[in-house]
Design an enzyme around this catalytic site. Structure first.
Site, PDB file in Angstrom:
ATOM      1  N   ARG A 312       0.803  -1.220   0.000  1.00 48.02           N
ATOM      2  CA  ARG A 312       0.000   0.000   0.000  1.00 48.02           C
ATOM      3  C   ARG A 312       0.843   1.280   0.000  1.00 48.02           C
ATOM      4  NH1 ARG A 312      -3.007   1.567   3.513  1.00 48.02           N
ATOM      5  NH2 ARG A 312      -4.690   2.377   2.182  1.00 48.02           N
ATOM      6  N   CYS A 342      14.892  -4.750  -4.335  1.00 45.51           N
ATOM      7  CA  CYS A 342      15.693  -3.905  -5.245  1.00 45.51           C
ATOM      8  C   CYS A 342      14.798  -2.997  -6.077  1.00 45.51           C
ATOM      9  CB  CYS A 342      16.570  -4.793  -6.131  1.00 45.51           C
ATOM     10  SG  CYS A 342      17.874  -5.617  -5.221  1.00 45.51           S
ATOM     11  N   GLU A 343      14.123  -2.097  -5.420  1.00 43.18           N
ATOM     12  CA  GLU A 343      13.283  -1.072  -6.043  1.00 43.18           C
ATOM     13  C   GLU A 343      13.354   0.169  -5.170  1.00 43.18           C
ATOM     14  OE1 GLU A 343      11.544  -1.233  -8.826  1.00 43.18           O
ATOM     15  OE2 GLU A 343      11.460  -3.391  -9.253  1.00 43.18           O
TER      16      GLU A 343
END
Length: 412
Positions: A312, A342-343
């Site tokens: 969310r 990994c973002e």
């Protein structure tokens, strides 16, 4: 109101220390309070006791089987949007005659599954779906009770991703299309148009959009009587909001009284589809700090929960209160709480004032009972969290933590 409280410097879930649960079951960990679920369902359902009604919990908010069983024992019906949710509801012991089936993309096999189960009603969202239900019901020698989902073009003033009642949204039919669809339904075999359906959005913090939609549906109901239709059900959907931060949504009793004032003289059974307002504040996500990191421009707390566990904040920019499981008296820092995925979009909170936690300490992410685990994934090949239900002093392992073996069990 919820049953996550601090006692003697420790966060408790009802009668159990959250720290002990995290020690036993690991983190990330979803913890739900059975007492909160029951309290919220009763508060909502009782708000409409002056009207013939059926409260159908929205399964998509949180579909854990143990949680559904608790609500079924409270007398809840279920609002479903897939064959899988129907399967879960039936497995939880829900009476199929208390199940309504919404959703824009019902497949043929899902329609047949619901017809075989004998659900109360389909909320039909397109002419194509109406025709398909007619064909399948006729082929099975059954009659499908239906309502048309009407898109009243009402602005719910919520996040655009969870707005469903504007004409630009994919849901339902506008008023003129709906009128034509009802006329068509009267000529089709295998369908019985018995209801009117509407759902305008989620996390609404005022009742005015509901009342605006209801005004338009009331006029439309009068038009349908001119066709000779006898409508038995009015499904107003869900969408009542909860407090995540500083929101002040109306209490269900206020909502109930407002609808009762309008509908008390209508010969209709009201159907409601609450989800978030029942489950949202009944759950927390517990996570452990793995590292802290300071850069010239930002302080980070890197935790073991990530966007795959709770999407969310990344998806909606949603706010969740975050607190220490075992608070200590120390200064606060302005930090980003981020996960290991990994973002750059992997965060639970940004620019949040939190005590200077150390690696190994636990944090509780509140208001995570709805659209938390149910939207989780295995992104980055991360096993999904365990789910626990606390009922007084009793702890139920409602879903075990996934393993690496689970990740590849369906692959070759």
């Amino acid at each position: 109101m919820h049953y996550f409280e601090y006692k003697n410097g420790e966060l408790y879930a009802e009668g159990v220390k959250v720290q002990d649960l995290a020690d036993t079951y690991g983190t990330p960990l979803y913890i739900y309070s059975a007492a909160t679920l029951r309290r919220h369902f009763k508060a909502f359902d009782s708000a409409f006791e002056g009207l013939p009604h059926l409260t159908c919990y929205s399964v998509k908010a949180n579909s854990n089987l143990s949680l559904l069983k608790i609500l079924a024992e409270c007398g809840a019906g279920m609002d479903i949007v897939s064959g899988g949710e129907l399967y879960r509801a039936l497995a939880a012991g829900v009476n199929p005659e208390k199940i309504v089936y919404s959703g824009v993309g019902k497949r043929t096999e899902e329609i047949r599954q619901a017809l075989e189960a004998g659900i109360l009603m389909f909320n039909v969202e397109s002419m194509g779906e109406l025709e398909r239900i007619s064909v399948q019901a006729s082929d099975m020698g059954k009659v499908a009770r239906i309502s048309l989902r009407i898109n009243p073009d009402v602005d719910p003033k919520t996040h655009p991703y969870i707005s469903t009642g504007l004409k630009k949204n994919k849901f339902g039919l506008d008023l003129e299309q709906s009128y034509a669809a009802y006329a068509r339904a009267m000529t089709l075999p295998g369908v019985d148009p018995v209801g009117i359906d509407c759902h305008i959005g989620s996390q609404l913090t005022t009742i005015e959009p509901f009342l605006e939609a209801l005004d338009r549906l009331s006029l439309f109901h009068d038009r349908l009587k001119g066709l000779g239709l006898r409508i038995e059900y009015l499904d107003l959907g869900g969408g009542l909001g909860i407090t995540y931060d500083e929101e002040e949504p109306p209490h269900p009793s206020v909502f109930g009284q407002a609808l009762t004032n309008v509908l008390k003289d209508y010969p209709l059974t009201l159907i409601l589809e609450p989800g978030r307002v029942i489950a949202g504040n009944s759950g927390i996500l517990v996570t452990e700090a793995v590292y802290t990191k300071k850069t010239p421009s930002k302080d980070f707390v890197i935790v073991d929960a990530a966007m795959n566990d709770l999407v969310r904040p990344s998806l909606y920019g949603a706010f969740h209160t975050i607190k220490e499981v075992t608070p200590k008296d120390r200064p606060s820092l302005n930090v980003d709480v981020v996960g290991p995925i990994c973002e750059s979009g992997d965060f639970l909170a940004r620019d949040r004032a939190l005590p200077a936690v150390e690696p190994g300490e636990r944090l509780a992410v509140f208001s995570a009972g709805a659209y938390g685990f149910t939207m989780s994934s295995n992104y980055n090949s991360r096993p999904r969290a365990a789910e626990i239900i606390v009922d007084g002093d009793t702890v139920i392992l409602a879903r075990r933590r996934e393993t690496y073996e689970d990740l590849i069990a369906l692959e070759k």
